[in-house]
Design an enzyme around this catalytic site. Structure first.
Site, PDB file in Angstrom:
ATOM      1  N   HIS A 130     -32.890   2.243 -30.816  1.00  0.00           N
ATOM      2  CA  HIS A 130     -32.352   3.470 -31.405  1.00  0.00           C
ATOM      3  C   HIS A 130     -32.589   4.660 -30.470  1.00  0.00           C
ATOM      4  O   HIS A 130     -31.677   5.454 -30.205  1.00  0.00           O
ATOM      5  CB  HIS A 130     -33.020   3.709 -32.759  1.00  0.00           C
ATOM      6  CG  HIS A 130     -32.732   5.044 -33.365  1.00  0.00           C
ATOM      7  ND1 HIS A 130     -31.795   5.236 -34.351  1.00  0.00           N
ATOM      8  CD2 HIS A 130     -33.279   6.277 -33.126  1.00  0.00           C
ATOM      9  CE1 HIS A 130     -31.767   6.515 -34.691  1.00  0.00           C
ATOM     10  NE2 HIS A 130     -32.658   7.171 -33.960  1.00  0.00           N
ATOM     11  N   GLU A 131     -33.805   4.790 -29.972  1.00  0.00           N
ATOM     12  CA  GLU A 131     -34.129   5.918 -29.098  1.00  0.00           C
ATOM     13  C   GLU A 131     -33.373   5.840 -27.777  1.00  0.00           C
ATOM     14  O   GLU A 131     -32.922   6.861 -27.241  1.00  0.00           O
ATOM     15  CB  GLU A 131     -35.643   5.979 -28.851  1.00  0.00           C
ATOM     16  CG  GLU A 131     -36.481   6.177 -30.100  1.00  0.00           C
ATOM     17  CD  GLU A 131     -36.056   7.382 -30.921  1.00  0.00           C
ATOM     18  OE1 GLU A 131     -35.504   8.345 -30.348  1.00  0.00           O
ATOM     19  OE2 GLU A 131     -36.262   7.373 -32.146  1.00  0.00           O
ATOM     20  N   HIS A 134     -29.920   7.193 -28.164  1.00  0.00           N
ATOM     21  CA  HIS A 134     -29.898   8.656 -28.035  1.00  0.00           C
ATOM     22  C   HIS A 134     -29.808   9.056 -26.558  1.00  0.00           C
ATOM     23  O   HIS A 134     -29.053   9.958 -26.187  1.00  0.00           O
ATOM     24  CB  HIS A 134     -31.166   9.262 -28.635  1.00  0.00           C
ATOM     25  CG  HIS A 134     -31.109   9.471 -30.119  1.00  0.00           C
ATOM     26  ND1 HIS A 134     -30.074  10.105 -30.758  1.00  0.00           N
ATOM     27  CD2 HIS A 134     -32.002   9.135 -31.096  1.00  0.00           C
ATOM     28  CE1 HIS A 134     -30.314  10.161 -32.063  1.00  0.00           C
ATOM     29  NE2 HIS A 134     -31.467   9.577 -32.287  1.00  0.00           N
ATOM     30  N   GLU A 205     -27.625  10.574 -35.782  1.00  0.00           N
ATOM     31  CA  GLU A 205     -28.572   9.537 -36.199  1.00  0.00           C
ATOM     32  C   GLU A 205     -27.837   8.254 -36.586  1.00  0.00           C
ATOM     33  O   GLU A 205     -28.272   7.149 -36.247  1.00  0.00           O
ATOM     34  CB  GLU A 205     -29.416  10.041 -37.381  1.00  0.00           C
ATOM     35  CG  GLU A 205     -30.482  11.046 -36.994  1.00  0.00           C
ATOM     36  CD  GLU A 205     -31.430  10.510 -35.942  1.00  0.00           C
ATOM     37  OE1 GLU A 205     -31.976   9.401 -36.120  1.00  0.00           O
ATOM     38  OE2 GLU A 205     -31.620  11.198 -34.928  1.00  0.00           O
TER      39      GLU A 205
END
Length: 282
Positions: A130-131, A134, A205
């Site tokens: 997930h990070e 980003h 998100e």
């Protein structure tokens, strides 16, 4: 779909800024507020990693100190086509994580001590994916643009408020119009700008969840991690969490009631989990 939504929201912020500038501050006031907001957010964009890491006392770790963590991040970076970021540990038992840095070549992934205690290897890989999503999609840049526009709108409203208090009515009565309507504009427009900015953050998100699941290959791992993080976040609050950096974290480090959730930088965990699990079924 979330990319289109993000574009629409950023366009809405831009139009709101132009409208408020013409209504309240005129061309000169609009340009001054925008210029000042750009300077503030330029500094934030280039130095945000150092600022936020210092705020939370994060410490860098090397590969000899955390070989398994580095191995996991390296494998995910290879799948995502990203350079290896710097890795930091935040000394708190509240489980959370965030990514920062102005581009993939200057990226930082930070995780708390607590997240390593409650997640298994597969779930932690889901969070790291997930990070890295980003990082890959340059979400720090998108957040900076949204913050610039929202900040400029708020400054215009503040200029108008102080002008009403100490400067009296503008000589251009046609532009200023009804002072009661102007007062409501001054109060409501910054709230509208903030809500749009938060909506941008929530859209990013969702995209990071999707991108992270694709990098990791197991959306159910991230879904499981989010459920654990949500329950643990309430049991172990993040002491000293700053609202200005809440949007960086994988789950909102701030606690609050229903009213506070309206102004949350994150969508609900339940909705995020449902979207991730639907990816597994499709």
């Amino acid at each position: 779909m979330n990319t289109i939504k993000t574009f629409f929201l950023l366009t809405s912020l831009t139009l709101l800024f132009i409208w408020v500038g013409g209504l309240l501050g005129g061309q000169e006031g609009m340009m001054f507020a925008f210029f000042f907001a750009c300077i503030m957010n330029f500094v934030s964009y280039w130095f945000s990693d150092k600022i936020v890491l210092a705020m939370y006392g994060a410490k860098p770790v090397n590969e000899s100190q955390a070989p398994e963590l580095y191995s996991m991040v390296r494998e995910l970076c290879q799948r995502a086509g990203l350079p290896l970021p710097k890795i930091y540990i935040i000394p708190t038992q509240s489980p959370n994580a965030f990514a920062t840095g102005r581009d993939p070549h200057h990226a930082v992934v930070a995780i708390t001590e607590g997240i390593m205690h409650i997640l298994n290897r597969e779930e932690l890989a889901g969070v790291l994916g997930h990070e890295l999503s980003h990082v890959k999609h340059r979400d720090i840049l998108i957040s900076s643009i949204a913050a610039t526009l929202a900040g400029a709108v708020s400054m215009l409203a503040n200029m108008a408020r102080w002008g009403m208090m100490f400067g009296g009515r503008s000589r251009d009565d046609a532009r200023q119009g009804n002072p009661i309507a102007l007062l409501f504009t001054i109060i409501l427009v910054p709230i509208a700008a903030m809500l749009i900015q938060l909506a941008v953050s929530r859209s990013r998100e969702f995209d990071a969840d999707k991108g992270g699941a694709e990098i990791n290959g197991h959306p159910e791992h991230l879904a499981s991690a989010l459920q654990k993080l949500e329950s643990s976040r309430k049991a172990i609050p993040f002491r000293g969490a700053d609202p200005s950096t809440a949007h960086l974290f994988i789950v909102n480090p701030l606690s609050g009631d229903f009213f506070a959730s309206l102004f949350s930088t994150h969508p609900s965990t339940k909705e995020r989990v449902e979207k991730l699990l639907s990816m597994r079924k499709s």
